[in-house]
Motif scaffolding. Structure first.
Motif, mmCIF file in Angstrom:
data_model
loop_
_atom_site.group_PDB
_atom_site.id
_atom_site.type_symbol
_atom_site.label_atom_id
_atom_site.label_comp_id
_atom_site.label_asym_id
_atom_site.label_seq_id
_atom_site.Cartn_x
_atom_site.Cartn_y
_atom_site.Cartn_z
ATOM 1 N N ASP A 118 -0.879 -3.407 -10.316
ATOM 2 C CA ASP A 118 0.084 -2.963 -11.848
ATOM 3 C C ASP A 118 0.335 -4.310 -12.137
ATOM 4 O O ASP A 118 0.943 -5.047 -13.333
ATOM 5 C CB ASP A 118 0.774 -2.224 -11.326
ATOM 6 C CG ASP A 118 2.167 -3.274 -10.235
ATOM 7 O OD1 ASP A 118 1.921 -4.361 -9.654
ATOM 8 O OD2 ASP A 118 2.873 -2.261 -10.327
ATOM 9 N N GLU A 119 -0.061 -5.733 -11.456
ATOM 10 C CA GLU A 119 0.003 -6.596 -11.372
ATOM 11 C C GLU A 119 1.428 -7.385 -12.135
ATOM 12 O O GLU A 119 2.211 -8.128 -13.396
ATOM 13 C CB GLU A 119 -0.841 -7.622 -12.859
ATOM 14 C CG GLU A 119 -2.430 -7.628 -12.688
ATOM 15 C CD GLU A 119 -3.341 -8.350 -12.882
ATOM 16 O OE1 GLU A 119 -3.136 -8.693 -14.153
ATOM 17 O OE2 GLU A 119 -4.180 -8.223 -13.089
ATOM 18 N N THR A 120 2.840 -6.129 -11.227
ATOM 19 C CA THR A 120 4.218 -6.973 -11.652
ATOM 20 C C THR A 120 4.252 -7.553 -10.377
ATOM 21 O O THR A 120 5.968 -7.505 -10.579
ATOM 22 C CB THR A 120 4.838 -5.383 -12.281
ATOM 23 O OG1 THR A 120 4.623 -4.347 -11.177
ATOM 24 C CG2 THR A 120 4.509 -4.501 -13.798
ATOM 25 N N ARG A 121 3.881 -7.260 -9.104
ATOM 26 C CA ARG A 121 4.465 -7.569 -8.418
ATOM 27 C C ARG A 121 3.622 -8.586 -7.699
ATOM 28 O O ARG A 121 2.100 -8.046 -7.405
ATOM 29 C CB ARG A 121 4.645 -6.668 -6.682
ATOM 30 C CG ARG A 121 5.846 -5.581 -7.591
ATOM 31 C CD ARG A 121 5.545 -3.571 -7.383
ATOM 32 N NE ARG A 121 4.613 -3.245 -7.650
ATOM 33 C CZ ARG A 121 4.561 -1.937 -6.679
ATOM 34 N NH1 ARG A 121 5.437 -1.494 -5.855
ATOM 35 N NH2 ARG A 121 3.015 -1.682 -6.977
ATOM 36 N N ALA A 122 4.210 -8.737 -6.211
ATOM 37 C CA ALA A 122 3.181 -10.139 -5.265
ATOM 38 C C ALA A 122 3.763 -9.921 -4.191
ATOM 39 O O ALA A 122 4.695 -10.367 -3.686
ATOM 40 C CB ALA A 122 3.778 -11.502 -6.075
ATOM 41 N N TYR A 123 2.807 -10.236 -3.137
ATOM 42 C CA TYR A 123 3.396 -9.969 -1.861
ATOM 43 C C TYR A 123 2.352 -10.138 -1.094
ATOM 44 O O TYR A 123 2.498 -11.236 -0.981
ATOM 45 C CB TYR A 123 2.169 -8.613 -1.422
ATOM 46 C CG TYR A 123 2.729 -7.034 -2.023
ATOM 47 C CD1 TYR A 123 3.495 -5.888 -1.389
ATOM 48 C CD2 TYR A 123 1.439 -6.883 -3.024
ATOM 49 C CE1 TYR A 123 4.196 -5.539 -2.434
ATOM 50 C CE2 TYR A 123 1.486 -5.842 -3.519
ATOM 51 C CZ TYR A 123 2.488 -5.084 -3.213
ATOM 52 O OH TYR A 123 3.314 -3.361 -3.929
ATOM 53 N N PHE A 124 3.819 -11.256 0.322
ATOM 54 C CA PHE A 124 3.540 -12.638 0.725
ATOM 55 C C PHE A 124 4.118 -11.993 2.333
ATOM 56 O O PHE A 124 4.349 -10.942 2.669
ATOM 57 C CB PHE A 124 4.122 -13.414 -0.066
ATOM 58 C CG PHE A 124 5.659 -13.193 0.199
ATOM 59 C CD1 PHE A 124 6.553 -13.088 1.317
ATOM 60 C CD2 PHE A 124 6.090 -12.552 -1.203
ATOM 61 C CE1 PHE A 124 7.991 -12.470 0.793
ATOM 62 C CE2 PHE A 124 7.468 -12.027 -1.538
ATOM 63 C CZ PHE A 124 8.193 -11.853 -0.513
#
Length: 433
Positions: free
Chosen positions: A161-167
């Motif tokens: 959804d291009e609202t979150r970034a995982y790491f």
């Protein structure tokens, strides 16, 4: 990979085109080299998007400006610097907007903290072309900062959804979230990697809010997302080679954690990549000699050699005594099919597929690139001669429209090591089928 800061390195700086079209001497395929000089080029890893949302630019890592990322226009060969201030880990190109995301070490941050940064590529490309460049903060926005205790870093991935970034999160933070009594995995294999615990965190790139996703008792590697299904994360147990259970899947809220493809001890599974809404491709390696046959060591393991995974300490997995090849697993049904395999050699190694489900592609230890028609099972050699002495593997990735494959190649390199960015077309006759 850590890229540091470079004084005077201005975002939007332009470089002369190096674009060359070269005929493969073996297959006749016309290869478009978007870079052709020895400047430390390497593509983004195969698990991630390579093209900007308008389909015109590819973004890659380069040594042209120390520690900064570059973009190249596929048709014109224009080269533009797209970061300023360095980056660390994975570059993430949005598919829905002209944005780039990455993590950064900044001198102003406490040790162990990282910024997640957004770049407005549309504005940057326009100002770069007009010669009206502005200071870096006009184009770069800090989405948020990870706290030092989180141990954040590594393989960042942008949600569908291009609202979150995982790491990836560190051992101490992951341990806090594991159930009491969980058995922590030790290092596995001769590279002494894979020990846990580890895990995944997430940042809302609109607000900077950080949440925990999942903790596991082993080393997390290659975090990627499903671009078509928000909140779906694929990652691996990273050992540097054969894993006890390589592929994993989990939801953004931490639910649904399970092996993506439950593998057997004799299977050497590697290099998984989400290729369609419901599918993940991966390699079941067939690169080692069958125990008791010519070329195998007296103890039944593969003979050590120049190529990866030949060390006897990996055990006897990865032979062709059982089915091997480019495998594709359906996330929903959990059914797996093998799309194809090379008749000899290492077998298919790094894999990708077209989002429309028509084609799959993979390389081998010799840096040959193969194309598979998933409907008919036909396989062809697309390009070869990319030099086993190259600084890295060719790591093929399909374009979003399924008409071409990006690789990194040392074909043009005088030193037989330095790599360039190259685009390989799917044959017109195959596209017309």
């Amino acid at each position: 990979m850590l890229c540091g800061l470079t004084a005077g390195a201005q975002i939007g700086r332009r470089f002369p085109s190096e674009r060359k079209v070269v005929k493969d001497p073996v297959t006749g395929t016309m290869l478009t080299f978007l870079t052709s000089t020895p400047n430390g080029d390497s593509k983004i890893y195969q698990t991630h998007n390579q093209w900007t949302s308008d389909g015109q630019w590819l973004i890659f890592r380069s040594g042209r400006v120390n520690g900064e990322a570059m973009a190249v226009h596929e048709q014109t060969g224009e080269l533009v610097q797209v970061t300023e201030g360095g980056y660390t880990g994975m570059l993430n190109i949005a598919r829905k907007t002209m944005k780039l995301y990455f993590m950064r070490n900044a001198a102003s941050l406490p040790k162990g903290s990282l910024q997640i940064v957004e770049v407005d590529l549309a504005k940057l490309f326009a100002d770069s072309k007009s010669g009206n460049l502005k200071p870096a903060p006009v184009y770069q926005r800090v989405c948020g900062v990870t706290p030092p205790g989180l141990g954040a870093g590594g393989d960042m991935a942008l949600d569908g959804d291009e609202t979150r970034a995982y790491f990836r999160i560190g051992k101490e933070e992951a341990a806090r979230h594991l159930a009491a009594g969980t058995r922590i995995e030790a290092a596995f294999g001769p590279r002494k990697m894979g020990a846990g615990p580890s895990g995944i965190g997430v940042m809302d790139i609109r607000t900077g809010e950080i949440k925990h996703v999942v903790a596991v008792p082993f080393q997390v590697g290659h975090i990627q997302t499903n671009p078509w299904m928000a909140g779906e994360i694929v990652f691996c147990w990273e050992t540097g080679g054969k894993s006890p259970q390589r592929t994993w899947i989990v939801n953004a809220d931490g639910s649904g954690l399970r092996p993506l493809y439950p593998e057997a001890d004799y299977e050497w599974v590697t290099h998984e990549a989400v290729i369609t809404r419901d599918e993940v491709a991966f390699a079941i390696m067939g690169h080692r000699k069958i125990p008791g046959t010519a070329g195998a060591a007296p103890d039944g393991t593969a003979v050590s050699g120049a190529n990866p995974g030949q060390e006897a300490a990996w055990g006897s997995s990865g032979t062709r005594e059982k089915p091997t090849g480019l495998a594709i697993v359906n996330i929903r049904t959990r059914e797996m099919k093998i799309a194809g395999q090379t008749p000899s050699g290492s077998g298919l190694w790094h894999v990708s597929g077209s989002p429309d489900g028509r084609f799959a592609t993979g390389d081998d230890f010799a840096r040959n690139l193969y194309l598979i028609d998933r409907r008919s099972g036909e396989m062809m050699l697309l390009t070869t001669g990319h030099k086993p002495t190259a600084a890295d593997h060719i790591h093929p990735t399909f374009s979003p429209d399924g008409t071409k494959i990006q690789i990194q190649s040392a074909m043009l390199s005088a030193d037989n090591r330095s790599m360039n960015i190259c685009v390989v077309p799917v044959p017109a006759a195959w596209l017309k089928r």
